[in-house]
Enzyme design. Structure first.
Site, PDB file in Angstrom:
ATOM      1  N   LYS A  25       0.813  -1.002  -0.279  1.00 48.91           N
ATOM      2  CA  LYS A  25       0.192   0.005   0.373  1.00 48.91           C
ATOM      3  C   LYS A  25       0.598   0.949   0.056  1.00 48.91           C
ATOM      4  CE  LYS A  25      -2.235   1.555   4.086  1.00 48.91           C
ATOM      5  NZ  LYS A  25      -1.846   3.002   3.971  1.00 48.91           N
ATOM      6  N   ASN A  26       1.399   1.077   0.298  1.00 49.43           N
ATOM      7  CA  ASN A  26       2.907   2.760   0.751  1.00 49.43           C
ATOM      8  C   ASN A  26       3.617   3.237   0.160  1.00 49.43           C
ATOM      9  OD1 ASN A  26       1.389   3.216   3.697  1.00 49.43           O
ATOM     10  ND2 ASN A  26       3.027   2.174   5.111  1.00 49.43           N
ATOM     11  N   CYS A 120      -4.591  13.232  13.707  1.00 47.56           N
ATOM     12  CA  CYS A 120      -5.326  11.642  13.567  1.00 47.56           C
ATOM     13  C   CYS A 120      -5.195  10.085  14.562  1.00 47.56           C
ATOM     14  CB  CYS A 120      -4.942  10.712  11.754  1.00 47.56           C
ATOM     15  SG  CYS A 120      -2.933  10.410  12.378  1.00 47.56           S
ATOM     16  N   ARG A 125       1.247  14.597  13.461  1.00 47.78           N
ATOM     17  CA  ARG A 125       1.708  14.237  12.162  1.00 47.78           C
ATOM     18  C   ARG A 125       1.272  15.056  11.447  1.00 47.78           C
ATOM     19  NH1 ARG A 125      -0.724   8.677  10.051  1.00 47.78           N
ATOM     20  NH2 ARG A 125       0.838   8.875   8.148  1.00 47.78           N
ATOM     21  N   ASP A 309       4.571   0.737  12.379  1.00 50.11           N
ATOM     22  CA  ASP A 309       3.163   0.099  11.622  1.00 50.11           C
ATOM     23  C   ASP A 309       3.354  -0.949  12.114  1.00 50.11           C
ATOM     24  OD1 ASP A 309       2.724   2.211  10.641  1.00 50.11           O
ATOM     25  OD2 ASP A 309       2.925   1.904   8.615  1.00 50.11           O
ATOM     26  N   ARG A 401      -8.988  -0.413   5.046  1.00 48.75           N
ATOM     27  CA  ARG A 401      -7.764   0.247   4.700  1.00 48.75           C
ATOM     28  C   ARG A 401      -6.738   0.019   3.984  1.00 48.75           C
ATOM     29  NH1 ARG A 401      -6.543   5.236   8.337  1.00 48.75           N
ATOM     30  NH2 ARG A 401      -5.006   5.664   6.232  1.00 48.75           N
TER      31      ARG A 401
HETATM   32  C1  UD1 Z   1       4.507   7.011   6.342  1.00 49.59           C
HETATM   33  C2  UD1 Z   1       3.991   5.576   5.863  1.00 49.59           C
HETATM   34  C3  UD1 Z   1       2.564   5.314   7.980  1.00 49.59           C
HETATM   35  C4  UD1 Z   1       4.571   4.818   8.678  1.00 49.59           C
HETATM   36  C5  UD1 Z   1       5.455   6.502   8.717  1.00 49.59           C
HETATM   37  C6  UD1 Z   1       6.552   5.552   9.593  1.00 49.59           C
HETATM   38  C7  UD1 Z   1       2.876   5.895   3.900  1.00 49.59           C
HETATM   39  C8  UD1 Z   1       2.187   5.779   3.206  1.00 49.59           C
HETATM   40  N1  UD1 Z   1       2.612   5.991   5.422  1.00 49.59           N
HETATM   41  O1  UD1 Z   1       3.492   7.828   7.444  1.00 49.59           O
HETATM   42  O2  UD1 Z   1       2.606   3.402   7.481  1.00 49.59           O
HETATM   43  O3  UD1 Z   1       3.243   4.526  10.025  1.00 49.59           O
HETATM   44  O4  UD1 Z   1       5.223   6.732   7.222  1.00 49.59           O
HETATM   45  O5  UD1 Z   1       6.817   4.306   9.000  1.00 49.59           O
HETATM   46  O6  UD1 Z   1       3.953   6.126   3.250  1.00 49.59           O
HETATM   47  N2  UD1 Z   1       6.462  14.690  11.047  1.00 49.59           N
HETATM   48  C9  UD1 Z   1       6.576  15.936  11.238  1.00 49.59           C
HETATM   49  N3  UD1 Z   1       6.121  16.735   9.967  1.00 49.59           N
HETATM   50  C10 UD1 Z   1       6.367  16.392   8.977  1.00 49.59           C
HETATM   51  C11 UD1 Z   1       6.642  14.610   8.797  1.00 49.59           C
HETATM   52  C12 UD1 Z   1       6.631  14.053   9.468  1.00 49.59           C
HETATM   53  O7  UD1 Z   1       6.794  16.453  12.424  1.00 49.59           O
HETATM   54  O8  UD1 Z   1       6.530  17.139   8.311  1.00 49.59           O
HETATM   55  C13 UD1 Z   1       6.754  13.538  11.920  1.00 49.59           C
HETATM   56  C14 UD1 Z   1       5.672  12.511  12.235  1.00 49.59           C
HETATM   57  O9  UD1 Z   1       4.400  13.366  12.646  1.00 49.59           O
HETATM   58  C15 UD1 Z   1       5.517  11.141  12.404  1.00 49.59           C
HETATM   59  C16 UD1 Z   1       7.169  11.258  12.027  1.00 49.59           C
HETATM   60  O10 UD1 Z   1       7.563  12.504  11.137  1.00 49.59           O
HETATM   61  O11 UD1 Z   1       5.719  11.794  14.072  1.00 49.59           O
HETATM   62  C17 UD1 Z   1       7.338  10.177  11.100  1.00 49.59           C
HETATM   63  O12 UD1 Z   1       5.892  11.033   9.845  1.00 49.59           O
HETATM   64  P1  UD1 Z   1       6.687   9.608   8.213  1.00 49.59           P
HETATM   65  O13 UD1 Z   1       7.658   9.379   8.038  1.00 49.59           O
HETATM   66  O14 UD1 Z   1       6.868  11.468   7.662  1.00 49.59           O
HETATM   67  O15 UD1 Z   1       5.219   9.105   8.312  1.00 49.59           O
HETATM   68  P2  UD1 Z   1       4.165   9.845   7.228  1.00 49.59           P
HETATM   69  O16 UD1 Z   1       4.614  10.282   5.479  1.00 49.59           O
HETATM   70  O17 UD1 Z   1       2.718  10.617   7.550  1.00 49.59           O
END
Ligand code: UD1
Length: 434
Positions: A25-26, A120, A125, A309, A401
Protein backbone atom coordinates in the site's frame (compact mmCIF):
# COMPACT_ATOMS: atom_id res chain seq x y z
CA UNK A 1 -15.09 -4.56 -1.95
CA UNK A 2 -16.11 -5.77 1.51
CA UNK A 3 -17.43 -3.09 3.75
CA UNK A 4 -18.62 -5.11 6.72
CA UNK A 5 -17.77 -3.36 9.91
CA UNK A 6 -17.36 -6.19 12.43
CA UNK A 7 -15.57 -9.52 12.59
CA UNK A 8 -16.51 -12.39 14.88
CA UNK A 9 -13.50 -14.53 15.73
CA UNK A 10 -13.68 -17.89 17.50
CA UNK A 11 -10.16 -18.00 18.86
CA UNK A 12 -7.75 -20.66 19.96
CA UNK A 13 -7.12 -22.42 16.62
CA UNK A 14 -3.50 -22.68 15.45
CA UNK A 15 -3.21 -21.18 11.95
CA UNK A 16 -1.39 -23.21 9.37
CA UNK A 17 -0.56 -22.81 5.67
CA UNK A 18 0.84 -20.34 3.13
CA UNK A 19 -0.36 -16.94 1.93
CA UNK A 20 1.03 -14.59 -0.71
CA UNK A 21 1.99 -11.04 0.21
CA UNK A 22 -0.04 -8.28 -1.46
CA UNK A 23 1.59 -5.32 -3.20
CA UNK A 24 2.65 -2.62 -0.74
CA UNK A 25 0.00 0.00 0.00
CA UNK A 26 2.66 2.49 1.07
CA UNK A 27 4.59 2.01 -2.18
CA UNK A 28 1.55 2.12 -4.47
CA UNK A 29 0.20 5.41 -3.02
CA UNK A 30 3.27 7.60 -3.80
CA UNK A 31 3.78 5.95 -7.21
CA UNK A 32 0.14 6.75 -8.05
CA UNK A 33 0.72 10.37 -6.95
CA UNK A 34 3.84 10.50 -9.16
CA UNK A 35 1.63 9.95 -12.22
CA UNK A 36 0.56 13.61 -11.86
CA UNK A 37 4.02 14.62 -13.08
CA UNK A 38 3.10 13.33 -16.55
CA UNK A 39 1.47 15.39 -19.29
CA UNK A 40 -0.64 13.60 -21.90
CA UNK A 41 1.04 10.31 -20.98
CA UNK A 42 0.34 7.28 -18.85
CA UNK A 43 1.69 5.23 -15.97
CA UNK A 44 1.00 1.51 -15.72
CA UNK A 45 1.36 -0.16 -12.33
CA UNK A 46 1.25 -3.87 -11.55
CA UNK A 47 0.76 -5.70 -8.23
CA UNK A 48 -1.47 -2.90 -6.91
CA UNK A 49 -3.45 -4.07 -3.86
CA UNK A 50 -7.24 -3.65 -3.94
CA UNK A 51 -7.64 -1.55 -0.81
CA UNK A 52 -9.74 1.34 0.42
CA UNK A 53 -6.75 3.72 0.50
CA UNK A 54 -5.87 2.85 -3.11
CA UNK A 55 -9.45 3.70 -4.16
CA UNK A 56 -9.26 6.98 -2.21
CA UNK A 57 -6.06 7.96 -4.05
CA UNK A 58 -7.62 6.89 -7.38
CA UNK A 59 -10.67 9.09 -6.66
CA UNK A 60 -8.38 12.00 -5.83
CA UNK A 61 -6.42 11.59 -9.09
CA UNK A 62 -9.71 11.31 -11.04
CA UNK A 63 -10.92 14.51 -9.41
CA UNK A 64 -7.74 16.21 -10.64
CA UNK A 65 -8.43 15.00 -14.20
CA UNK A 66 -6.71 11.60 -14.57
CA UNK A 67 -8.46 8.60 -16.12
CA UNK A 68 -7.89 5.36 -14.25
CA UNK A 69 -8.54 1.71 -15.00
CA UNK A 70 -7.93 -0.81 -12.23
CA UNK A 71 -8.42 -4.53 -12.68
CA UNK A 72 -6.75 -7.64 -11.26
CA UNK A 73 -3.90 -5.70 -9.68
CA UNK A 74 -3.06 -3.71 -12.81
CA UNK A 75 -3.72 0.01 -12.82
CA UNK A 76 -3.38 2.33 -15.80
CA UNK A 77 -3.41 6.05 -15.10
CA UNK A 78 -3.82 8.35 -18.12
CA UNK A 79 -2.91 11.92 -17.30
CA UNK A 80 -4.27 14.72 -19.51
CA UNK A 81 -2.43 17.88 -20.63
CA UNK A 82 -4.53 20.01 -18.26
CA UNK A 83 -4.95 19.15 -14.61
CA UNK A 84 -6.99 20.67 -11.81
CA UNK A 85 -4.84 21.73 -8.88
CA UNK A 86 -7.41 22.11 -6.08
CA UNK A 87 -7.95 19.01 -3.95
CA UNK A 88 -11.32 18.37 -2.26
CA UNK A 89 -11.33 18.20 1.52
CA UNK A 90 -13.63 15.15 1.75
CA UNK A 91 -11.04 12.96 -0.03
CA UNK A 92 -7.96 14.54 1.53
CA UNK A 93 -9.30 14.18 5.07
CA UNK A 94 -9.97 10.46 4.51
CA UNK A 95 -6.32 9.68 4.12
CA UNK A 96 -3.18 11.46 5.21
CA UNK A 97 -1.24 10.11 2.22
CA UNK A 98 -3.34 12.49 0.06
CA UNK A 99 -0.70 15.09 0.92
CA UNK A 100 1.58 13.21 -1.52
CA UNK A 101 -0.10 15.01 -4.43
CA UNK A 102 1.10 18.41 -3.18
CA UNK A 103 4.65 18.27 -4.60
CA UNK A 104 3.63 16.82 -7.98
CA UNK A 105 0.88 19.46 -8.41
CA UNK A 106 3.20 22.36 -7.55
CA UNK A 107 5.87 21.02 -9.94
CA UNK A 108 3.41 20.28 -12.75
CA UNK A 109 0.81 23.09 -12.45
CA UNK A 110 2.74 25.74 -10.51
CA UNK A 111 -0.18 25.78 -8.06
CA UNK A 112 -1.90 23.57 -5.52
CA UNK A 113 -4.53 23.82 -2.82
CA UNK A 114 -4.53 21.08 -0.19
CA UNK A 115 -6.72 21.03 2.94
CA UNK A 116 -4.32 20.58 5.84
CA UNK A 117 -4.55 17.06 7.24
CA UNK A 118 -5.61 17.18 10.89
CA UNK A 119 -4.31 15.02 13.71
CA UNK A 120 -5.22 11.36 13.57
CA UNK A 121 -5.49 8.38 15.85
CA UNK A 122 -1.74 7.84 15.91
CA UNK A 123 -0.51 11.36 16.57
CA UNK A 124 -0.46 15.01 15.55
CA UNK A 125 1.36 14.34 12.25
CA UNK A 126 2.07 17.80 10.81
CA UNK A 127 3.39 18.30 7.23
CA UNK A 128 5.77 21.14 8.09
CA UNK A 129 8.82 19.34 6.60
CA UNK A 130 7.04 19.04 3.25
CA UNK A 131 6.11 22.73 3.29
CA UNK A 132 9.55 24.01 4.38
CA UNK A 133 11.26 21.96 1.66
CA UNK A 134 8.86 23.18 -1.04
CA UNK A 135 9.48 26.75 0.13
CA UNK A 136 13.24 26.19 -0.20
CA UNK A 137 12.65 25.04 -3.76
CA UNK A 138 10.85 28.30 -4.56
CA UNK A 139 7.18 27.72 -3.76
CA UNK A 140 5.21 30.40 -1.92
CA UNK A 141 3.08 28.77 0.72
CA UNK A 142 0.14 30.33 2.59
CA UNK A 143 -2.28 28.81 5.01
CA UNK A 144 -5.81 30.07 4.39
CA UNK A 145 -8.90 28.71 6.11
CA UNK A 146 -7.27 25.41 6.98
CA UNK A 147 -5.81 24.79 3.52
CA UNK A 148 -2.30 25.00 2.13
CA UNK A 149 -2.15 27.31 -0.89
CA UNK A 150 1.08 26.83 -2.83
CA UNK A 151 2.18 28.64 -5.96
CA UNK A 152 5.37 29.19 -7.89
CA UNK A 153 6.65 30.86 -11.06
CA UNK A 154 9.40 28.27 -11.26
CA UNK A 155 11.09 25.88 -8.84
CA UNK A 156 14.83 25.51 -8.50
CA UNK A 157 16.95 22.59 -7.43
CA UNK A 158 18.56 22.91 -4.03
CA UNK A 159 19.92 21.01 -1.02
CA UNK A 160 17.38 19.99 1.62
CA UNK A 161 18.12 18.60 5.07
CA UNK A 162 15.20 17.08 6.94
CA UNK A 163 15.05 17.31 10.76
CA UNK A 164 13.70 13.73 10.75
CA UNK A 165 13.73 11.14 7.94
CA UNK A 166 10.05 11.59 7.09
CA UNK A 167 8.80 9.08 4.52
CA UNK A 168 6.11 11.32 3.03
CA UNK A 169 8.30 14.45 2.93
CA UNK A 170 11.13 12.54 1.21
CA UNK A 171 8.65 11.23 -1.37
CA UNK A 172 6.99 14.60 -1.95
CA UNK A 173 10.33 16.30 -2.58
CA UNK A 174 11.68 13.48 -4.79
CA UNK A 175 8.59 13.86 -6.99
CA UNK A 176 8.83 17.66 -7.06
CA UNK A 177 12.53 17.45 -7.95
CA UNK A 178 11.83 15.02 -10.81
CA UNK A 179 10.23 17.87 -12.75
CA UNK A 180 12.63 20.60 -11.55
CA UNK A 181 15.71 21.35 -13.64
CA UNK A 182 19.05 20.74 -11.91
CA UNK A 183 20.04 18.46 -9.06
CA UNK A 184 18.09 18.42 -5.80
CA UNK A 185 19.83 16.67 -2.90
CA UNK A 186 17.86 15.43 0.10
CA UNK A 187 19.88 14.85 3.27
CA UNK A 188 18.54 12.78 6.17
CA UNK A 189 16.15 11.21 3.67
CA UNK A 190 13.96 8.27 4.64
CA UNK A 191 15.46 4.92 3.58
CA UNK A 192 12.33 2.75 3.40
CA UNK A 193 12.04 0.19 0.55
CA UNK A 194 8.96 2.14 -0.60
CA UNK A 195 11.27 5.11 -1.34
CA UNK A 196 13.31 2.85 -3.64
CA UNK A 197 10.11 1.76 -5.41
CA UNK A 198 9.20 5.42 -6.01
CA UNK A 199 12.75 6.07 -7.26
CA UNK A 200 12.35 3.16 -9.71
CA UNK A 201 9.13 4.75 -10.98
CA UNK A 202 10.74 8.19 -11.39
CA UNK A 203 13.73 6.67 -13.21
CA UNK A 204 11.36 4.77 -15.53
CA UNK A 205 9.63 8.12 -16.22
CA UNK A 206 12.96 9.69 -17.25
CA UNK A 207 14.29 11.45 -14.12
CA UNK A 208 17.71 10.57 -12.76
CA UNK A 209 17.60 9.42 -9.12
CA UNK A 210 20.59 8.24 -7.09
CA UNK A 211 21.10 7.24 -3.48
CA UNK A 212 17.57 5.94 -2.80
CA UNK A 213 17.76 3.49 0.08
CA UNK A 214 20.48 5.66 1.71
CA UNK A 215 20.05 8.86 3.69
CA UNK A 216 21.23 11.07 0.80
CA UNK A 217 19.00 11.02 -2.27
CA UNK A 218 19.83 13.08 -5.37
CA UNK A 219 17.30 13.78 -8.10
CA UNK A 220 18.09 15.39 -11.44
CA UNK A 221 14.86 16.59 -12.93
CA UNK A 222 13.66 16.48 -16.53
CA UNK A 223 11.49 19.07 -18.35
CA UNK A 224 9.13 16.41 -19.54
CA UNK A 225 8.63 12.91 -18.18
CA UNK A 226 7.53 9.92 -20.25
CA UNK A 227 5.05 7.04 -19.99
CA UNK A 228 6.33 4.16 -17.85
CA UNK A 229 5.56 0.80 -16.27
CA UNK A 230 6.25 0.04 -12.60
CA UNK A 231 5.83 -3.06 -10.44
CA UNK A 232 4.86 -2.40 -6.83
CA UNK A 233 7.02 -4.13 -4.20
CA UNK A 234 5.53 -6.60 -1.67
CA UNK A 235 3.87 -5.28 1.46
CA UNK A 236 6.26 -5.98 4.35
CA UNK A 237 3.72 -4.91 6.97
CA UNK A 238 0.94 -7.14 5.65
CA UNK A 239 3.36 -10.08 5.30
CA UNK A 240 4.67 -9.58 8.84
CA UNK A 241 1.12 -9.43 10.21
CA UNK A 242 0.38 -12.94 8.81
CA UNK A 243 3.63 -14.27 10.27
CA UNK A 244 2.54 -13.00 13.67
CA UNK A 245 -0.92 -14.56 13.16
CA UNK A 246 0.86 -17.92 12.86
CA UNK A 247 3.03 -17.19 15.89
CA UNK A 248 0.35 -15.91 18.26
CA UNK A 249 -1.85 -18.98 17.56
CA UNK A 250 1.16 -21.30 17.94
CA UNK A 251 0.75 -22.51 14.37
CA UNK A 252 2.90 -22.61 11.26
CA UNK A 253 2.48 -19.86 8.62
CA UNK A 254 4.57 -19.14 5.54
CA UNK A 255 4.34 -15.94 3.49
CA UNK A 256 5.42 -16.11 -0.16
CA UNK A 257 6.35 -13.30 -2.52
CA UNK A 258 8.33 -11.29 0.06
CA UNK A 259 12.06 -10.64 0.31
CA UNK A 260 12.94 -11.59 3.94
CA UNK A 261 15.33 -8.62 4.08
CA UNK A 262 12.23 -6.37 4.20
CA UNK A 263 11.22 -7.98 7.50
CA UNK A 264 14.73 -8.15 8.99
CA UNK A 265 14.01 -5.93 12.01
CA UNK A 266 10.97 -8.03 12.99
CA UNK A 267 12.73 -11.35 12.39
CA UNK A 268 15.73 -10.36 14.48
CA UNK A 269 13.47 -9.35 17.41
CA UNK A 270 11.58 -12.65 17.11
CA UNK A 271 14.88 -14.51 17.21
CA UNK A 272 15.77 -12.63 20.40
CA UNK A 273 12.41 -13.76 21.79
CA UNK A 274 13.27 -17.37 20.91
CA UNK A 275 11.41 -17.80 17.58
CA UNK A 276 13.59 -18.43 14.53
CA UNK A 277 12.25 -17.89 11.01
CA UNK A 278 13.04 -20.07 8.01
CA UNK A 279 13.70 -17.97 4.91
CA UNK A 280 14.30 -18.41 1.20
CA UNK A 281 14.82 -15.77 -1.53
CA UNK A 282 11.18 -14.85 -1.59
CA UNK A 283 9.44 -16.42 1.38
CA UNK A 284 9.48 -16.43 5.17
CA UNK A 285 7.94 -18.96 7.53
CA UNK A 286 7.59 -19.38 11.28
CA UNK A 287 6.95 -22.75 12.86
CA UNK A 288 5.57 -22.03 16.33
CA UNK A 289 3.75 -25.30 17.04
CA UNK A 290 3.97 -25.84 20.78
CA UNK A 291 6.34 -22.86 21.07
CA UNK A 292 6.63 -20.19 23.74
CA UNK A 293 8.56 -16.93 23.53
CA UNK A 294 10.30 -14.54 25.86
CA UNK A 295 9.72 -10.86 26.49
CA UNK A 296 11.93 -8.40 24.56
CA UNK A 297 12.65 -4.67 24.42
CA UNK A 298 11.74 -2.84 21.20
CA UNK A 299 12.12 0.73 20.01
CA UNK A 300 10.29 1.78 16.85
CA UNK A 301 12.51 3.69 14.43
CA UNK A 302 12.68 4.79 10.81
CA UNK A 303 13.76 1.99 8.42
CA UNK A 304 15.85 -0.14 8.79
CA UNK A 305 14.80 0.01 12.46
CA UNK A 306 11.69 -1.69 13.85
CA UNK A 307 8.63 -0.33 11.96
CA UNK A 308 6.06 1.67 13.90
CA UNK A 309 3.43 0.07 11.62
CA UNK A 310 4.19 -3.29 13.32
CA UNK A 311 4.12 -1.91 16.88
CA UNK A 312 0.50 -2.86 17.74
CA UNK A 313 0.87 -6.35 16.18
CA UNK A 314 4.14 -7.21 17.98
CA UNK A 315 2.57 -5.86 21.18
CA UNK A 316 -0.23 -8.41 20.72
CA UNK A 317 2.30 -11.27 20.50
CA UNK A 318 4.31 -9.96 23.46
CA UNK A 319 1.20 -9.90 25.65
CA UNK A 320 1.46 -13.72 25.58
CA UNK A 321 5.24 -13.89 26.16
CA UNK A 322 7.00 -15.45 29.14
CA UNK A 323 8.17 -12.43 31.12
CA UNK A 324 8.17 -8.69 30.63
CA UNK A 325 8.56 -6.65 27.44
CA UNK A 326 9.15 -2.96 26.87
CA UNK A 327 8.14 -1.03 23.75
CA UNK A 328 9.26 2.53 23.14
CA UNK A 329 7.39 4.31 20.33
CA UNK A 330 9.77 6.91 18.91
CA UNK A 331 8.18 7.68 15.52
CA UNK A 332 4.68 8.86 16.51
CA UNK A 333 3.64 10.80 19.58
CA UNK A 334 0.43 8.95 20.42
CA UNK A 335 0.26 5.47 19.01
CA UNK A 336 -1.12 3.59 22.01
CA UNK A 337 -4.87 4.07 21.50
CA UNK A 338 -5.20 0.28 21.18
CA UNK A 339 -3.88 -0.40 24.69
CA UNK A 340 -7.26 0.17 26.37
CA UNK A 341 -8.88 -2.38 24.04
CA UNK A 342 -6.01 -4.86 24.61
CA UNK A 343 -6.64 -4.63 28.36
CA UNK A 344 -10.29 -5.58 27.83
CA UNK A 345 -9.02 -8.94 26.58
CA UNK A 346 -6.87 -9.53 29.66
CA UNK A 347 -3.53 -8.09 28.48
CA UNK A 348 -1.39 -6.52 31.21
CA UNK A 349 0.08 -3.27 29.92
CA UNK A 350 1.26 -0.08 31.65
CA UNK A 351 1.79 3.10 29.68
CA UNK A 352 4.43 5.63 30.73
CA UNK A 353 4.57 8.40 28.11
CA UNK A 354 5.78 6.87 24.85
CA UNK A 355 6.85 3.66 26.58
CA UNK A 356 4.75 0.62 27.48
CA UNK A 357 5.62 -2.19 29.86
CA UNK A 358 3.93 -5.48 29.03
CA UNK A 359 3.68 -8.30 31.54
CA UNK A 360 3.11 -11.51 29.61
CA UNK A 361 0.08 -13.61 30.58
CA UNK A 362 -0.52 -17.30 29.70
CA UNK A 363 -4.02 -16.74 28.27
CA UNK A 364 -6.32 -13.95 27.14
CA UNK A 365 -10.07 -14.00 26.66
CA UNK A 366 -12.43 -12.84 23.92
CA UNK A 367 -14.29 -9.51 24.18
CA UNK A 368 -15.95 -6.88 21.99
CA UNK A 369 -13.22 -4.44 21.00
CA UNK A 370 -12.90 -1.42 18.69
CA UNK A 371 -10.16 -0.71 16.17
CA UNK A 372 -8.77 2.81 16.57
CA UNK A 373 -6.73 2.71 13.35
CA UNK A 374 -5.50 0.32 10.68
CA UNK A 375 -2.70 -1.50 12.49
CA UNK A 376 -4.50 -1.41 15.84
CA UNK A 377 -7.35 -3.23 14.12
CA UNK A 378 -4.96 -5.85 12.72
CA UNK A 379 -3.48 -6.35 16.20
CA UNK A 380 -6.93 -6.84 17.76
CA UNK A 381 -7.66 -9.51 15.15
CA UNK A 382 -4.39 -11.25 16.13
CA UNK A 383 -5.43 -11.18 19.79
CA UNK A 384 -8.87 -12.51 18.86
CA UNK A 385 -7.30 -15.43 16.97
CA UNK A 386 -5.29 -16.35 20.07
CA UNK A 387 -7.97 -15.67 22.72
CA UNK A 388 -10.18 -18.14 24.50
CA UNK A 389 -13.81 -17.79 23.37
CA UNK A 390 -15.36 -15.28 20.99
CA UNK A 391 -14.04 -11.84 20.06
CA UNK A 392 -15.86 -9.23 18.01
CA UNK A 393 -13.59 -6.62 16.44
CA UNK A 394 -15.61 -3.51 15.52
CA UNK A 395 -14.75 -0.60 13.22
CA UNK A 396 -13.12 -2.82 10.63
CA UNK A 397 -13.31 0.06 8.12
CA UNK A 398 -9.83 0.96 9.34
CA UNK A 399 -8.56 -2.53 8.55
CA UNK A 400 -9.97 -2.56 4.99
CA UNK A 401 -7.67 0.39 4.29
CA UNK A 402 -4.64 -1.86 4.36
CA UNK A 403 -5.38 -5.61 4.15
CA UNK A 404 -6.55 -7.06 0.84
CA UNK A 405 -8.78 -10.17 1.02
CA UNK A 406 -8.07 -10.43 4.73
CA UNK A 407 -11.00 -12.72 5.50
CA UNK A 408 -10.16 -15.16 2.68
CA UNK A 409 -6.51 -15.24 3.60
CA UNK A 410 -7.16 -15.88 7.30
CA UNK A 411 -9.74 -18.56 6.49
CA UNK A 412 -7.29 -20.28 4.14
CA UNK A 413 -5.00 -20.60 7.17
CA UNK A 414 -7.80 -22.20 9.20
CA UNK A 415 -9.14 -19.19 11.13
CA UNK A 416 -12.74 -19.48 12.33
CA UNK A 417 -14.04 -16.00 11.49
CA UNK A 418 -17.27 -14.45 10.30
CA UNK A 419 -18.11 -10.99 9.04
CA UNK A 420 -21.11 -9.48 10.79
CA UNK A 421 -23.37 -6.74 9.45
CA UNK A 422 -22.63 -3.23 10.67
CA UNK A 423 -23.51 -3.12 14.35
CA UNK A 424 -24.97 -0.50 16.62
CA UNK A 425 -21.53 0.00 18.11
CA UNK A 426 -20.65 3.23 16.37
CA UNK A 427 -17.04 3.91 15.49
CA UNK A 428 -15.40 5.36 18.59
CA UNK A 429 -12.34 6.61 16.74
CA UNK A 430 -11.83 8.81 13.69
CA UNK A 431 -8.68 7.95 11.79
CA UNK A 432 -6.75 9.22 8.81
CA UNK A 433 -3.58 7.51 9.90
CA UNK A 434 -0.96 5.11 8.52
C1 UD1 B 1 4.48 6.86 6.38
C2 UD1 B 1 3.60 5.64 6.21
C3 UD1 B 1 3.05 5.19 7.57
C4 UD1 B 1 4.19 4.99 8.56
C5 UD1 B 1 5.11 6.20 8.62
C6 UD1 B 1 6.34 5.98 9.47
C7 UD1 B 1 2.68 5.94 4.00
C8 UD1 B 1 1.49 6.24 3.16
N1 UD1 B 1 2.50 5.97 5.33
O1 UD1 B 1 3.67 7.89 6.89
O2 UD1 B 1 2.33 3.98 7.36
O3 UD1 B 1 3.64 4.78 9.84
O4 UD1 B 1 5.55 6.54 7.29
O5 UD1 B 1 7.02 4.86 9.05
O6 UD1 B 1 3.76 5.66 3.49
N2 UD1 B 1 6.56 14.58 10.77
C9 UD1 B 1 6.60 15.91 11.08
N3 UD1 B 1 6.51 16.82 10.09
C10 UD1 B 1 6.37 16.44 8.78
C11 UD1 B 1 6.32 15.07 8.46
C12 UD1 B 1 6.42 14.16 9.48
O7 UD1 B 1 6.75 16.28 12.27
O8 UD1 B 1 6.28 17.31 7.89
C13 UD1 B 1 6.65 13.58 11.85
C14 UD1 B 1 5.34 12.79 11.97
O9 UD1 B 1 4.41 13.47 12.76
C15 UD1 B 1 5.83 11.51 12.62
C16 UD1 B 1 7.21 11.32 11.99
O10 UD1 B 1 7.60 12.60 11.50
O11 UD1 B 1 5.96 11.68 14.01
C17 UD1 B 1 7.25 10.31 10.85
O12 UD1 B 1 6.30 10.66 9.88
P1 UD1 B 1 6.47 10.28 8.35
O13 UD1 B 1 7.69 9.44 8.14
O14 UD1 B 1 6.34 11.53 7.56
O15 UD1 B 1 5.19 9.37 8.09
P2 UD1 B 1 4.20 9.41 6.88
O16 UD1 B 1 4.93 9.64 5.61
O17 UD1 B 1 3.03 10.27 7.20
Amino acid sequence: MLTSDRMLIRGGRPLSGRVRAQGAKNAALPVMAASLLLKGRSLKLSRVPDLQDIHTMADLLRHLGAEIEFKDGTMTIDVPEDLKWETPSDLVRKMRASSLVLGPLVARCGRAVLPLPGGCAIGSRPIDFHLKALTRMGAEIDLEQGSVHARTDGLSATRINFDFPSVGATENIMMTAALTEGETTIENAAREPEIENLADALRAMGASVEGDGTSTVSVKGARDLVSAKVTIIPDRIEASTYLLAGMITRGRVAVDGIDPAYAAALLSKLEEAGITAATSDDSVSLDCRGAGWNGVTIKTLPYPGFPTDMQPQIMAALCLADGTSIIHESVFDSRYMHVGEFRRMGCKIDIQGNTVVITGVPQISGAEVHASDLRAGAALILLGLAAEGETVVCALKHVWRGYERLTDKLRSLGADIELLPDGESADKFDDAGD
